[in-house]
Design a protein around this motif. Structure first.
Motif, short mmCIF file in Angstrom:
data_model
loop_
_atom_site.label_atom_id
_atom_site.label_comp_id
_atom_site.label_asym_id
_atom_site.label_seq_id
_atom_site.Cartn_x
_atom_site.Cartn_y
_atom_site.Cartn_z
N ARG A 134 0.84 -1.20 0.00
CA ARG A 134 0.00 0.00 0.00
C ARG A 134 0.87 1.24 0.00
O ARG A 134 1.85 1.32 0.74
CB ARG A 134 -0.90 0.04 1.24
N LEU A 135 0.52 2.19 -0.84
CA LEU A 135 1.10 3.53 -0.75
C LEU A 135 0.06 4.37 -0.04
O LEU A 135 -1.03 4.60 -0.56
CB LEU A 135 1.42 4.11 -2.12
N ARG A 136 0.39 4.79 1.16
CA ARG A 136 -0.53 5.57 2.00
C ARG A 136 -0.21 7.06 1.81
O ARG A 136 0.80 7.56 2.27
CB ARG A 136 -0.38 5.14 3.46
N PHE A 137 -1.06 7.76 1.09
CA PHE A 137 -0.90 9.16 0.71
C PHE A 137 -1.52 10.02 1.82
O PHE A 137 -2.73 10.01 2.04
CB PHE A 137 -1.64 9.38 -0.61
N GLY A 138 -0.67 10.74 2.54
CA GLY A 138 -1.14 11.50 3.69
C GLY A 138 -2.07 12.64 3.33
O GLY A 138 -1.76 13.44 2.45
N ILE A 139 -3.21 12.70 4.02
CA ILE A 139 -4.15 13.82 3.84
C ILE A 139 -4.39 14.56 5.16
O ILE A 139 -5.11 15.55 5.19
CB ILE A 139 -5.50 13.37 3.23
N GLY A 140 -3.80 14.08 6.25
CA GLY A 140 -3.97 14.74 7.54
C GLY A 140 -5.34 14.47 8.15
O GLY A 140 -6.20 13.84 7.55
N ARG A 141 -5.50 14.96 9.36
CA ARG A 141 -6.74 14.78 10.11
C ARG A 141 -7.70 15.95 9.89
O ARG A 141 -7.26 17.07 9.64
CB ARG A 141 -6.42 14.69 11.60
N PRO A 142 -9.00 15.68 10.01
CA PRO A 142 -9.96 16.78 9.87
C PRO A 142 -9.84 17.75 11.03
O PRO A 142 -9.43 17.38 12.13
CB PRO A 142 -11.32 16.08 9.88
N PRO A 143 -10.20 19.03 10.78
CA PRO A 143 -10.21 19.98 11.89
C PRO A 143 -11.24 19.58 12.93
O PRO A 143 -12.20 18.86 12.63
CB PRO A 143 -10.59 21.31 11.22
N LYS A 144 -11.04 20.04 14.14
CA LYS A 144 -11.95 19.72 15.24
C LYS A 144 -13.37 20.10 14.85
O LYS A 144 -13.61 21.20 14.33
CB LYS A 144 -11.52 20.46 16.50
N GLY A 145 -14.29 19.18 15.08
CA GLY A 145 -15.70 19.44 14.79
C GLY A 145 -16.16 18.97 13.42
O GLY A 145 -17.35 18.95 13.13
N GLN A 146 -15.21 18.59 12.55
CA GLN A 146 -15.59 18.10 11.21
C GLN A 146 -15.47 16.58 11.19
O GLN A 146 -14.47 16.03 11.65
CB GLN A 146 -14.70 18.71 10.13
N SER A 147 -16.49 15.91 10.66
CA SER A 147 -16.45 14.45 10.62
C SER A 147 -15.44 13.98 9.58
O SER A 147 -15.14 14.68 8.61
CB SER A 147 -17.84 13.89 10.28
N VAL A 148 -14.94 12.76 9.79
CA VAL A 148 -14.01 12.15 8.83
C VAL A 148 -14.68 12.04 7.46
O VAL A 148 -14.07 12.34 6.43
CB VAL A 148 -13.52 10.77 9.34
N GLY A 149 -15.94 11.61 7.43
CA GLY A 149 -16.66 11.45 6.17
C GLY A 149 -16.73 12.74 5.37
O GLY A 149 -16.50 12.75 4.16
N ASP A 150 -17.04 13.84 6.06
CA ASP A 150 -17.10 15.13 5.36
C ASP A 150 -15.71 15.57 4.89
O ASP A 150 -15.55 16.09 3.80
CB ASP A 150 -17.68 16.21 6.28
N TYR A 151 -14.71 15.33 5.73
CA TYR A 151 -13.36 15.78 5.42
C TYR A 151 -12.80 15.09 4.18
O TYR A 151 -12.25 15.75 3.29
CB TYR A 151 -12.46 15.50 6.63
N VAL A 152 -12.93 13.76 4.09
CA VAL A 152 -12.33 13.06 2.97
C VAL A 152 -13.05 13.36 1.66
O VAL A 152 -12.47 13.22 0.58
CB VAL A 152 -12.24 11.53 3.21
N LEU A 153 -14.32 13.78 1.74
CA LEU A 153 -15.07 14.09 0.52
C LEU A 153 -15.02 15.57 0.14
O LEU A 153 -15.63 15.98 -0.83
CB LEU A 153 -16.52 13.62 0.65
#
Length: 194
Positions: A134-153
Motif C-alpha cells: 500500500r502507498l498511503r498518501f497522507g491527507i492529515g486529520r480533519p479539523p476539530k468538529g468536522q467528521s471524517v466522512g465530510d473531510y475526505v469528501l
C-alpha cells in the motif's frame, strides 16, 4: 511468481468529475500522474475499471482506477483485473488516502490492517489476504468538529493544490522505484514516521 508477471498499481477513489480533487481521490490522482509521465491513456477494461498500460525499465505495469460505484467497493474490480492479467498478490500495489499522515507525507508498506479505510478493507476481503503493498498518501486529520466522512469528501485546499504537483511526483518516483528496485529501496525514498 513468474518474473514476467505484470505489476498492478490500483489507485483508489470515487468515480465522477465532482470527486476528482477530493481527498478521498488521492489514489486516482497518483495513478493519473504516473500515466501522464508515460504518455498513457486510461481505457475501460475488466469489471468496473479503467486501465492504462505502461512500462518501467521494460517491466509491464498496469495502472488502474476501480469504478465500482464507490471507493468502498474497490475489491471486486481489483480482483477481476488480477485474474484477467495474472497478477500475483506480491505485485499488487494499492494507493490510498490516509488520515494518519500529514499532507505531503506518506508511507509504503506491505500488509497490515486497513486502518479504517473501507476501500482497502474491500480489497483485502475480496482477495482473502492483506499481503499487498500500500502507498498511503497522507491527507492529515480533519479539523476539530468536522467528521471524517465530510473531510475526505471535501476538495483539497488551495494550499494543498499548490503543493500537489510535488507530492504526486514523489509518489510516482516511489512507485517506479518499487517496480525497478523493490520495496526496501522505495520505502527509503518515501517513508516517514507517523
Amino acid at each position: 511468481m513468474t518474473t514476467d508477471a505484470p505489476w498492478l498499481i490500483a489507485g483508489l477513489g470515487n468515480p465522477g468529475p465532482w470527486f476528482r480533487l477530493t481527498r478521498h481521490n488521492a489514489g486516482f490522482l497518483t495513478v493519473d500522474r504516473l500515466a501522464e509521465r508515460h504518455g498513457a491513456r486510461f481505457r475501460r477494461r475488466g469489471i468496473g475499471s479503467v486501465v492504462a498500460e505502461i512500462e518501467v525499465d521494460g517491466r509491464p505495469v498496469l495502472l488502474a482506477k476501480p469504478l465500482w460505484f464507490t471507493i468502498n467497493q474497490s475489491g471486486r474490480p481489483v480482483a477481476g483485473l488480477m485474474r484477467r492479467y495474472s497478477v500475483p498478490v506480491e505485485r499488487l500495489v494499492v494507493v490510498q488516502d490516509d488520515l494518519d499522515f500529514a499532507y505531503g507525507t506518506g508511507k509504503l508498506k506491505r500488509g497490515g490492517g486497513p486502518g479504517g479505510h473501507n476501500g482497502v478493507r474491500s480489497v483485502g476481503d475480496v482477495l482473502g489476504t492483506r499481503d499487498f503493498v500500500r502507498l498511503r498518501f497522507g491527507i492529515g486529520r480533519p479539523p476539530k468538529g468536522q467528521s471524517v466522512g465530510d473531510y475526505v469528501l471535501k476538495k483539497f485546499s488551495d494550499e494543498e493544490l499548490t503543493a500537489m504537483p510535488g507530492v504526486l511526483e514523489r509518489c510516482a518516483d516511489a512507485l517506479e522505484t518499487l517496480v525497478r528496485l523493490g520495496l526496501n529501496r522505495a520505502q527509503d525514498a518515501l517513508n516517514v514516521s507517523a
